[in-house]
Design a protein around this motif. Structure first.
Motif, PDB file in Angstrom:
ATOM      1  N   GLU A 193       0.934  -1.249  -0.160  1.00  0.00           N
ATOM      2  CA  GLU A 193       0.375   0.076  -0.357  1.00  0.00           C
ATOM      3  C   GLU A 193       1.028   1.162  -0.170  1.00  0.00           C
ATOM      4  O   GLU A 193       2.170   1.183   0.109  1.00  0.00           O
ATOM      5  CB  GLU A 193      -0.948  -0.503   0.865  1.00  0.00           C
ATOM      6  CG  GLU A 193      -1.962  -1.255   0.769  1.00  0.00           C
ATOM      7  CD  GLU A 193      -3.029  -0.867   2.479  1.00  0.00           C
ATOM      8  OE1 GLU A 193      -3.805  -0.263   2.217  1.00  0.00           O
ATOM      9  OE2 GLU A 193      -3.490  -2.549   1.904  1.00  0.00           O
ATOM     10  N   LYS A 243       3.215   5.938   3.389  1.00  0.00           N
ATOM     11  CA  LYS A 243       2.025   7.690   4.585  1.00  0.00           C
ATOM     12  C   LYS A 243       2.890   8.349   4.336  1.00  0.00           C
ATOM     13  O   LYS A 243       2.636   9.514   3.367  1.00  0.00           O
ATOM     14  CB  LYS A 243       2.253   7.065   5.846  1.00  0.00           C
ATOM     15  CG  LYS A 243       1.778   8.382   6.634  1.00  0.00           C
ATOM     16  CD  LYS A 243       1.713   8.159   8.168  1.00  0.00           C
ATOM     17  CE  LYS A 243       1.522   8.937   8.794  1.00  0.00           C
ATOM     18  NZ  LYS A 243       1.255   8.921  10.575  1.00  0.00           N
ATOM     19  N   SER A 280     -12.506   9.364   6.354  1.00  0.00           N
ATOM     20  CA  SER A 280     -11.817   8.765   6.813  1.00  0.00           C
ATOM     21  C   SER A 280     -11.465   7.529   8.029  1.00  0.00           C
ATOM     22  O   SER A 280     -12.014   7.039   7.924  1.00  0.00           O
ATOM     23  CB  SER A 280     -11.361   8.226   5.623  1.00  0.00           C
ATOM     24  OG  SER A 280     -11.105   8.610   4.212  1.00  0.00           O
ATOM     25  N   PRO A 293     -10.091   3.260   3.425  1.00  0.00           N
ATOM     26  CA  PRO A 293      -8.486   4.263   3.218  1.00  0.00           C
ATOM     27  C   PRO A 293      -8.102   5.947   3.120  1.00  0.00           C
ATOM     28  O   PRO A 293      -8.794   6.065   2.204  1.00  0.00           O
ATOM     29  CB  PRO A 293      -7.869   3.231   2.393  1.00  0.00           C
ATOM     30  CG  PRO A 293      -9.327   1.944   1.979  1.00  0.00           C
ATOM     31  CD  PRO A 293     -10.688   2.434   2.091  1.00  0.00           C
ATOM     32  N   SER A 332      -6.308   6.595   1.642  1.00  0.00           N
ATOM     33  CA  SER A 332      -5.545   7.138   0.040  1.00  0.00           C
ATOM     34  C   SER A 332      -6.413   7.128  -0.508  1.00  0.00           C
ATOM     35  O   SER A 332      -6.473   7.559  -1.319  1.00  0.00           O
ATOM     36  CB  SER A 332      -5.032   5.593  -0.243  1.00  0.00           C
ATOM     37  OG  SER A 332      -5.297   4.813   0.537  1.00  0.00           O
ATOM     38  N   SER A 334      -9.012  -2.825  -4.853  1.00  0.00           N
ATOM     39  CA  SER A 334      -9.596  -2.875  -3.345  1.00  0.00           C
ATOM     40  C   SER A 334      -9.433  -4.649  -3.301  1.00  0.00           C
ATOM     41  O   SER A 334      -9.767  -5.559  -4.716  1.00  0.00           O
ATOM     42  CB  SER A 334     -10.687  -2.770  -2.548  1.00  0.00           C
ATOM     43  OG  SER A 334     -11.408  -2.952  -2.904  1.00  0.00           O
ATOM     44  N   LYS A 343     -14.568   2.029  -1.139  1.00  0.00           N
ATOM     45  CA  LYS A 343     -14.304   2.889  -2.579  1.00  0.00           C
ATOM     46  C   LYS A 343     -15.744   3.564  -2.740  1.00  0.00           C
ATOM     47  O   LYS A 343     -15.460   4.753  -3.230  1.00  0.00           O
ATOM     48  CB  LYS A 343     -14.936   1.513  -3.797  1.00  0.00           C
ATOM     49  CG  LYS A 343     -13.570   0.425  -3.581  1.00  0.00           C
ATOM     50  CD  LYS A 343     -12.975  -0.285  -4.964  1.00  0.00           C
ATOM     51  CE  LYS A 343     -13.940  -2.101  -4.778  1.00  0.00           C
ATOM     52  NZ  LYS A 343     -14.652  -2.007  -4.357  1.00  0.00           N
ATOM     53  N   THR A 374      -4.732   3.603  -7.056  1.00  0.00           N
ATOM     54  CA  THR A 374      -4.574   3.381  -5.335  1.00  0.00           C
ATOM     55  C   THR A 374      -5.244   2.047  -4.760  1.00  0.00           C
ATOM     56  O   THR A 374      -6.298   1.395  -5.483  1.00  0.00           O
ATOM     57  CB  THR A 374      -5.045   4.307  -5.125  1.00  0.00           C
ATOM     58  OG1 THR A 374      -4.737   5.580  -6.050  1.00  0.00           O
ATOM     59  CG2 THR A 374      -5.696   4.619  -3.147  1.00  0.00           C
ATOM     60  N   TYR A 375      -4.301   1.764  -3.985  1.00  0.00           N
ATOM     61  CA  TYR A 375      -4.431  -0.154  -3.816  1.00  0.00           C
ATOM     62  C   TYR A 375      -4.742   0.019  -2.610  1.00  0.00           C
ATOM     63  O   TYR A 375      -3.843   0.480  -2.025  1.00  0.00           O
ATOM     64  CB  TYR A 375      -3.782  -0.660  -4.029  1.00  0.00           C
ATOM     65  CG  TYR A 375      -4.125  -2.710  -3.934  1.00  0.00           C
ATOM     66  CD1 TYR A 375      -4.789  -3.297  -4.879  1.00  0.00           C
ATOM     67  CD2 TYR A 375      -2.939  -2.944  -2.562  1.00  0.00           C
ATOM     68  CE1 TYR A 375      -4.594  -4.681  -3.852  1.00  0.00           C
ATOM     69  CE2 TYR A 375      -2.920  -4.163  -2.069  1.00  0.00           C
ATOM     70  CZ  TYR A 375      -4.065  -5.030  -2.920  1.00  0.00           C
ATOM     71  OH  TYR A 375      -4.424  -6.373  -2.300  1.00  0.00           O
ATOM     72  N   THR A 376      -5.707  -1.402  -1.953  1.00  0.00           N
ATOM     73  CA  THR A 376      -6.173  -1.146  -0.334  1.00  0.00           C
ATOM     74  C   THR A 376      -5.498  -2.329  -0.376  1.00  0.00           C
ATOM     75  O   THR A 376      -6.969  -3.405  -1.188  1.00  0.00           O
ATOM     76  CB  THR A 376      -6.480  -0.838  -0.018  1.00  0.00           C
ATOM     77  OG1 THR A 376      -6.290  -0.548   1.735  1.00  0.00           O
ATOM     78  CG2 THR A 376      -8.024  -0.936  -0.202  1.00  0.00           C
ATOM     79  N   LYS A 399      -6.196  -4.289   3.110  1.00  0.00           N
ATOM     80  CA  LYS A 399      -6.893  -4.881   4.129  1.00  0.00           C
ATOM     81  C   LYS A 399      -7.701  -3.607   4.534  1.00  0.00           C
ATOM     82  O   LYS A 399      -7.881  -2.360   4.562  1.00  0.00           O
ATOM     83  CB  LYS A 399      -6.141  -5.550   5.148  1.00  0.00           C
ATOM     84  CG  LYS A 399      -4.988  -3.716   5.901  1.00  0.00           C
ATOM     85  CD  LYS A 399      -3.666  -4.283   5.973  1.00  0.00           C
ATOM     86  CE  LYS A 399      -3.067  -3.146   6.508  1.00  0.00           C
ATOM     87  NZ  LYS A 399      -3.007  -2.599   5.951  1.00  0.00           N
ATOM     88  N   ASN A 442      -9.119  -2.250   8.733  1.00  0.00           N
ATOM     89  CA  ASN A 442      -8.375  -2.552   9.444  1.00  0.00           C
ATOM     90  C   ASN A 442      -9.619  -1.290  10.638  1.00  0.00           C
ATOM     91  O   ASN A 442      -9.082  -1.264  11.618  1.00  0.00           O
ATOM     92  CB  ASN A 442      -7.131  -1.132   9.816  1.00  0.00           C
ATOM     93  CG  ASN A 442      -5.962  -1.192   8.658  1.00  0.00           C
ATOM     94  OD1 ASN A 442      -6.102  -2.642   9.213  1.00  0.00           O
ATOM     95  ND2 ASN A 442      -6.280  -0.427   8.048  1.00  0.00           N
TER      96      ASN A 442
END
Length: 421
Positions: free
Chosen positions: A93, A96, A112, A118, A120, A156, A163, A294-296, A298, A300
């Motif tokens: 990911e 930061k 968020s 996310p 991001s 994701s 999203k 843009t990737y995620t 998980k 949290n």
């Protein structure tokens, strides 16, 4: 050929890309993940500026990716989720430091934090909206005909990862007034079927507009664009590279376009993206090289979401609008020519050094993968990222400084990692 740049230590802003570009070759030499890590750590210490203090977790991330993904013959570690489809567990990911330091991340945190969205994803939505409002209004130094169009894809590892919620909170709430006041057009994604149909729809309803399209399920766009005989991708790429066209270049049966700017945003799950993008030049010189990822991997957070401090969100949105007005006033006073932002000498030196390194990395990757171009258009994406940081931050002069370039380098390096992955 592990040598310093021109006999000098590799600049701090270029360390990641140098380490990453060599990690795959170490894997092919038969080194273990720990061996790759130790070799890269030694290289950083001996050849990079402040290399002995380069974060250990970053070197671990690169060595892990090299062993499990890049040019590796071993299978990628996977887990199974829900319906039994494989979910890749090795995709990194965004770091930061790549998304901090400006008003965009301040707003993203407000909408968020405390949720499964996310940060991001929210920041990527904000970037896309702000960039759409600036297309044709700002320009990078020494880059004529520079544009700010963003084609943003949120990916994701699994469904329900924020999203759609990121768009609801940003596009429909946080920046709804900004979109309205800056005159951004919002075409309906349903009209993006055939290329000719799309062009006629835009020309009849959004001529002269900077437009932003939201796709709840971006896979629909790819399915339509990949249909036999479809010209959808061809017309979209023409709109990315130009603002107008004649009947001979981007038209069929009344499908001219004139002074139309198109940005778009939408989401995929990882499996739907992989299925949609297969065979469409994902790292080539075509449609996907114009897109940002843009990737995620998980989610949290579980439990109730906190209330958003909308007054704080609105305060940031107002600052963004005031900054946009400043640019529009400048453009109006200068015969509608775009404002060319300035950069400090050290920012320029760092940017040029990174772009040189990026070109060298691209050449090496092309040797290893002759049919792929991993860095296509990444230089321009990199500059767009810098401009948004310069415009939408506590930087009244909108001057591009070294700190902004450093963060954008980390962002661009990560974008390259996602392209390779």
């Amino acid at each position: 050929n592990w040598v310093k740049e021109d006999g000098k230590l590799i600049a701090a802003g270029n360390r990641w890309i140098h380490l990453q570009s060599r990690a795959g070759s170490l894997r092919n030499l038969g080194l273990s993940e720990e061996g790759i890590y130790l070799a890269l750590k030694d290289f950083a210490t001996e050849n990079c500026e402040d290399g002995s203090n380069y974060p250990d977790d970053k070197i671990r991330e690169i060595s892990g990716a090299a062993f499990n993904k890049f040019e590796a013959t071993a299978p990628t570690p996977v887990v199974f989720f829900g319906d039994g489809k494989k979910i890749d567990t090795t995709i990194p990911e965004v770091p930061k430091e790549a998304i901090e330091g400006d008003w965009m991340i301040e707003m993203a945190h407000l909408v968020s934090d405390g949720t499964f969205i996310p940060v991001s994803f929210s920041r990527a939505q904000i970037k896309t909206i702000l960039a759409a409002s600036l297309d044709g209004k700002v320009e990078y130094p020494h880059h004529p005909d520079f544009h700010m169009k963003h084609w943003t894809m949120l990916i994701s590892a699994h469904p329900e990862a924020g999203k759609g919620m990121s768009w609801n909170r940003i596009g429909k709430l946080a920046l709804a007034d900004y979109i309205s006041k800056t005159g951004i057009g919002l075409p309906k994604s349903g009209y993006f079927s055939s290329g000719e149909h799309m062009i006629r729809y835009l020309s009849e309803n959004f001529k002269g507009k900077n437009c932003l399209v939201y796709f709840d399920e971006m896979r629909e766009l790819f399915d339509k664009g990949s249909a036999t005989g479809s010209t959808l991708f061809k017309k979209l790429t023409a709109l990315f590279d130009n603002t107008e066209g004649s009947a001979g270049s981007c038209a069929n049966k009344g499908g001219d376009f004139d002074n139309i700017s198109i940005s778009f945003t939408g989401g995929f799950t990882l499996s739907s993206f992989s299925e949609s993008a297969t065979g469409k030049g994902g790292v080539g010189d075509g449609f996907l090289s114009r897109c940002l990822i843009t990737y995620t991997g998980k989610v949290n957070h579980v439990g109730d979401w906190p209330d958003v401090e909308w007054s704080d969100v609105n305060t940031i949105a107002k600052k963004m609008f005031v900054r946009w007005q400043q640019i529009m006033n400048w453009v109006g006073e200068h015969e509608n020519k775009p404002m060319i932002l300035e950069e400090t000498p050290d920012a320029k030196d760092l940017r040029e050094s990174f772009m040189k390194t990026l070109a060298e990395t691209g050449a090496k990757l092309s040797d290893a993968f002759p049919n792929s171009d991993f860095i296509s258009r990444l230089n321009s994406h990199f500059k767009r990222d810098i401009i948004l940081r310069a415009v939408f931050s506590d930087n009244t002069a909108m001057l591009i400084n070294k700190a902004m370039v450093e963060r954008s380098i980390v962002w661009a390096e990560h974008e390259l990692v996602l392209r390779r992955t």
